[in-house]
Design a protein around this motif. Structure first.
Motif, PDB file in Angstrom:
ATOM      1  N   ARG A 213       0.832  -1.206   0.000  1.00 43.24           N
ATOM      2  CA  ARG A 213       0.000   0.000   0.000  1.00 43.24           C
ATOM      3  C   ARG A 213       0.867   1.256   0.000  1.00 43.24           C
ATOM      4  NH1 ARG A 213      -4.706  -1.611   4.430  1.00 43.24           N
ATOM      5  NH2 ARG A 213      -6.084  -2.714   2.954  1.00 43.24           N
ATOM      6  N   LYS A 214       1.901   1.248   0.811  1.00 52.89           N
ATOM      7  CA  LYS A 214       2.798   2.413   0.850  1.00 52.89           C
ATOM      8  C   LYS A 214       3.526   2.564  -0.484  1.00 52.89           C
ATOM      9  CE  LYS A 214       3.604   2.591   5.847  1.00 52.89           C
ATOM     10  NZ  LYS A 214       4.621   2.477   6.940  1.00 52.89           N
ATOM     11  N   PHE A 215       3.938   1.448  -1.054  1.00 51.53           N
ATOM     12  CA  PHE A 215       4.576   1.493  -2.366  1.00 51.53           C
ATOM     13  C   PHE A 215       3.659   2.157  -3.385  1.00 51.53           C
ATOM     14  CE2 PHE A 215       4.548  -0.642  -6.527  1.00 51.53           C
ATOM     15  CZ  PHE A 215       5.800  -0.285  -7.013  1.00 51.53           C
ATOM     16  N   ALA A 216       2.399   1.719  -3.443  1.00 50.09           N
ATOM     17  CA  ALA A 216       1.447   2.270  -4.405  1.00 50.09           C
ATOM     18  C   ALA A 216       1.206   3.748  -4.165  1.00 50.09           C
ATOM     19  CB  ALA A 216       0.130   1.500  -4.326  1.00 50.09           C
ATOM     20  N   HIS A 217       1.118   4.143  -2.915  1.00 45.00           N
ATOM     21  CA  HIS A 217       0.902   5.559  -2.575  1.00 45.00           C
ATOM     22  C   HIS A 217       2.033   6.427  -3.123  1.00 45.00           C
ATOM     23  CE1 HIS A 217       0.241   9.194  -0.205  1.00 45.00           C
ATOM     24  NE2 HIS A 217       1.477   9.085   0.238  1.00 45.00           N
ATOM     25  N   HIS A 218       3.262   6.043  -2.834  1.00 48.53           N
ATOM     26  CA  HIS A 218       4.409   6.864  -3.240  1.00 48.53           C
ATOM     27  C   HIS A 218       4.613   6.847  -4.756  1.00 48.53           C
ATOM     28  CE1 HIS A 218       5.890   8.136   0.644  1.00 48.53           C
ATOM     29  NE2 HIS A 218       5.777   6.901   1.101  1.00 48.53           N
ATOM     30  N   ILE A 219       4.416   5.701  -5.385  1.00 46.59           N
ATOM     31  CA  ILE A 219       4.667   5.641  -6.824  1.00 46.59           C
ATOM     32  C   ILE A 219       3.595   6.418  -7.587  1.00 46.59           C
ATOM     33  CG2 ILE A 219       3.429   3.566  -7.610  1.00 46.59           C
ATOM     34  CD1 ILE A 219       7.089   4.540  -8.319  1.00 46.59           C
ATOM     35  N   GLY A 220       2.376   6.469  -7.051  1.00 41.34           N
ATOM     36  CA  GLY A 220       1.326   7.253  -7.688  1.00 41.34           C
ATOM     37  C   GLY A 220       1.625   8.732  -7.659  1.00 41.34           C
ATOM     38  N   ILE A 221       2.136   9.220  -6.534  1.00 37.30           N
ATOM     39  CA  ILE A 221       2.491  10.635  -6.425  1.00 37.30           C
ATOM     40  C   ILE A 221       3.679  10.952  -7.332  1.00 37.30           C
ATOM     41  CG2 ILE A 221       3.381  12.423  -4.891  1.00 37.30           C
ATOM     42  CD1 ILE A 221       1.806  11.120  -2.632  1.00 37.30           C
ATOM     43  N   ALA A 222       4.693  10.105  -7.305  1.00 40.24           N
ATOM     44  CA  ALA A 222       5.874  10.333  -8.150  1.00 40.24           C
ATOM     45  C   ALA A 222       5.493  10.369  -9.620  1.00 40.24           C
ATOM     46  CB  ALA A 222       6.913   9.243  -7.893  1.00 40.24           C
ATOM     47  N   PHE A 223       4.584   9.485 -10.026  1.00 40.76           N
ATOM     48  CA  PHE A 223       4.153   9.450 -11.421  1.00 40.76           C
ATOM     49  C   PHE A 223       3.478  10.760 -11.830  1.00 40.76           C
ATOM     50  CE2 PHE A 223       0.824   8.767 -14.577  1.00 40.76           C
ATOM     51  CZ  PHE A 223       1.548   8.199 -15.618  1.00 40.76           C
ATOM     52  N   GLN A 224       2.601  11.291 -10.980  1.00 48.11           N
ATOM     53  CA  GLN A 224       1.903  12.515 -11.335  1.00 48.11           C
ATOM     54  C   GLN A 224       2.848  13.714 -11.372  1.00 48.11           C
ATOM     55  OE1 GLN A 224      -1.436  12.908 -12.379  1.00 48.11           O
ATOM     56  NE2 GLN A 224      -0.448  14.799 -13.002  1.00 48.11           N
ATOM     57  N   ILE A 225       3.827  13.741 -10.469  1.00 54.26           N
ATOM     58  CA  ILE A 225       4.818  14.818 -10.519  1.00 54.26           C
ATOM     59  C   ILE A 225       5.591  14.748 -11.830  1.00 54.26           C
ATOM     60  CG2 ILE A 225       6.878  15.813  -9.451  1.00 54.26           C
ATOM     61  CD1 ILE A 225       5.907  14.691  -6.772  1.00 54.26           C
ATOM     62  N   GLN A 226       5.987  13.533 -12.217  1.00 49.96           N
ATOM     63  CA  GLN A 226       6.685  13.360 -13.500  1.00 49.96           C
ATOM     64  C   GLN A 226       5.799  13.821 -14.655  1.00 49.96           C
ATOM     65  OE1 GLN A 226       9.562  12.930 -14.451  1.00 49.96           O
ATOM     66  NE2 GLN A 226       9.654  11.871 -16.424  1.00 49.96           N
ATOM     67  N   ASP A 227       4.503  13.529 -14.575  1.00 48.21           N
ATOM     68  CA  ASP A 227       3.576  13.967 -15.613  1.00 48.21           C
ATOM     69  C   ASP A 227       3.514  15.491 -15.676  1.00 48.21           C
ATOM     70  OD1 ASP A 227       1.618  12.919 -17.597  1.00 48.21           O
ATOM     71  OD2 ASP A 227       0.196  14.116 -16.441  1.00 48.21           O
ATOM     72  N   ASP A 228       3.520  16.135 -14.509  1.00 46.64           N
ATOM     73  CA  ASP A 228       3.550  17.608 -14.453  1.00 46.64           C
ATOM     74  C   ASP A 228       4.817  18.148 -15.108  1.00 46.64           C
ATOM     75  OD1 ASP A 228       1.170  17.588 -13.081  1.00 46.64           O
ATOM     76  OD2 ASP A 228       2.033  18.149 -11.141  1.00 46.64           O
ATOM     77  N   ILE A 229       5.935  17.488 -14.836  1.00 41.95           N
ATOM     78  CA  ILE A 229       7.218  17.921 -15.393  1.00 41.95           C
ATOM     79  C   ILE A 229       7.223  17.763 -16.910  1.00 41.95           C
ATOM     80  CG2 ILE A 229       9.686  17.359 -15.512  1.00 41.95           C
ATOM     81  CD1 ILE A 229       9.490  16.583 -12.513  1.00 41.95           C
ATOM     82  N   LEU A 230       6.707  16.614 -17.381  1.00 43.58           N
ATOM     83  CA  LEU A 230       6.692  16.357 -18.822  1.00 43.58           C
ATOM     84  C   LEU A 230       5.803  17.342 -19.569  1.00 43.58           C
ATOM     85  CD1 LEU A 230       6.608  12.447 -18.985  1.00 43.58           C
ATOM     86  CD2 LEU A 230       8.521  13.968 -19.542  1.00 43.58           C
ATOM     87  N   ASP A 231       4.824  17.915 -18.896  1.00 42.90           N
ATOM     88  CA  ASP A 231       3.979  18.915 -19.541  1.00 42.90           C
ATOM     89  C   ASP A 231       4.784  20.164 -19.884  1.00 42.90           C
ATOM     90  OD1 ASP A 231       1.065  19.727 -20.201  1.00 42.90           O
ATOM     91  OD2 ASP A 231       1.815  21.433 -19.035  1.00 42.90           O
ATOM     92  N   ILE A 232       5.935  20.314 -19.231  1.00 49.43           N
ATOM     93  CA  ILE A 232       6.797  21.472 -19.482  1.00 49.43           C
ATOM     94  C   ILE A 232       7.931  21.122 -20.428  1.00 49.43           C
ATOM     95  CG2 ILE A 232       8.372  23.145 -18.415  1.00 49.43           C
ATOM     96  CD1 ILE A 232       6.700  22.900 -15.873  1.00 49.43           C
ATOM     97  N   ILE A 233       8.574  19.985 -20.197  1.00 47.13           N
ATOM     98  CA  ILE A 233       9.794  19.662 -20.950  1.00 47.13           C
ATOM     99  C   ILE A 233       9.628  18.471 -21.877  1.00 47.13           C
ATOM    100  CG2 ILE A 233      11.237  20.577 -19.082  1.00 47.13           C
ATOM    101  CD1 ILE A 233      11.899  17.596 -18.414  1.00 47.13           C
ATOM    102  N   GLY A 234       8.436  17.866 -21.911  1.00 46.78           N
ATOM    103  CA  GLY A 234       8.240  16.624 -22.651  1.00 46.78           C
ATOM    104  C   GLY A 234       8.216  16.802 -24.159  1.00 46.78           C
ATOM    105  N   ASN A 235       8.320  15.674 -24.854  1.00 48.47           N
ATOM    106  CA  ASN A 235       8.224  15.620 -26.301  1.00 48.47           C
ATOM    107  C   ASN A 235       6.824  15.137 -26.667  1.00 48.47           C
ATOM    108  OD1 ASN A 235       8.267  14.371 -28.998  1.00 48.47           O
ATOM    109  ND2 ASN A 235      10.473  14.748 -28.947  1.00 48.47           N
TER     110      ASN A 235
END
Length: 311
Positions: A213-235
């Protein structure tokens, strides 16, 4: 019996999972034609090429917890069509107003807004129909339906989208880091957590619940932050959607609140915490027996690919 070939390199393993999802969706989605475009729209969105990250998470967890391939396949396509439903609705002009999804026109651009709304509605309900038809004990099916409804309903994904819209273009409001965390936890994290939870429900495993459960919680947040970042620098060609749409819409994101460098720091922190949850599973149990760390390697691979896909 292993669901997928765990000896494969991750890229090949992921392709194997993606093909399983595509094949099972193609078989399970309605095909017969009538005057409406509903079935075509459902199939168009669900069968479009995608990373299938959530099904990959299910397959890796199901292998770990020794779930039958048949049940894992069903859970994988249930989660995938729920995710697709959310994308169809998120892309609508009244929501995020995105014209591109997975490198193709969004459902409402390919067809029309009404058809897209109905396609999303139908896919969401179809997910519960498939759960109800699983060859499992009735109490397990009830728990699965309850878990998914909580993950995507008023206390989950739908609330996350509502909060996202609430903070959009709200110059008089002063958001905090807790506000953006809550959006991410509900809008994206809940469905990632549900991937783990549903496999745990089927397995009825008690020992690994907290760590997974803790794994899923943290990986979900990390994924969305990465998605936010890719909206700026992504291809755009690689991520399959327009770059810069969050900034254009004045959305509340990690980069908009704390800057991109601090966003990298937060992303890496949550990724590292997720991996730590898995490495702790290698500690001895009360019976002084060890679960080999290799059992969690595929989950680690999935996590890394979710956050650092180019590495």
């Amino acid at each position: 019996m292993s669901i997928t070939d765990s000896s494969l390199p991750f890229a090949d393993w992921q392709k194997q999972c993606q093909q399983r999802v595509f094949t099972n969706l193609d078989k399970a989605l309605p095909k017969h034609q009538n005057q409406s475009q509903l079935f075509n729209a459902m199939r168009y969105s669900a069968l479009s090429p995608g990373k299938r990250l959530r099904p990959c998470l299910i397959y890796a967890t199901a292998d770990l917890l020794k779930i039958s391939p048949h049940i894992a396949d069903k859970l994988a396509i249930v989660i995938e069509i729920v995710h697709v439903y959310s994308l169809i609705h998120d892309d609508l002009p009244a929501m995020d107003d995105d014209d591109l999804r997975r490198g193709k026109p969004s459902c409402h651009k390919k067809y029309d807004e009404a058809t897209a709304i109905l396609a999303g509605d139908a896919l969401q309900v179809l997910a519960f129909e498939w759960l109800c038809n699983l060859e499992l004990k009735s109490d397990i099916i009830v728990k699965l339906c309850s878990e998914l409804s909580q993950a995507i309903g008023a206390m989950g994904m739908a609330q996350g989208q509502a909060l996202d819209m609430c903070w959009t273009n709200a110059p008089s409001m002063q958001p905090s880091l807790d506000d953006v965390r809550e959006i991410h936890r509900l809008k994206t994290g809940k469905l990632f957590s549900s991937c783990i939870e549903m496999v745990l429900i089927v397995s009825e495993n008690k020992k690994l619940v907290v760590a997974l459960r803790k794994f899923a919680h943290h990986i979900g947040i990390a994924f969305q932050i990465q998605d936010d970042i890719l909206d700026i620098i992504g291809n755009q060609e690689l991520i399959g959607k327009k770059v810069g749409s969050d900034e254009k819409a004045n959305k509340l994101t990690y980069p908009s609140l704390i800057g991109i460098e601090q966003s990298y720091t937060q992303r890496d922190y949550h990724y590292q915490q997720a991996i730590k949850c898995l490495t702790l599973l290698n500690l001895p149990t009360q019976e002084n027996t060890y679960q080999p760390l290799s059992c969690y390697t595929r989950l680690m691979d999935v996590a890394k690919n979710m956050i650092y896909p180019a590495q």
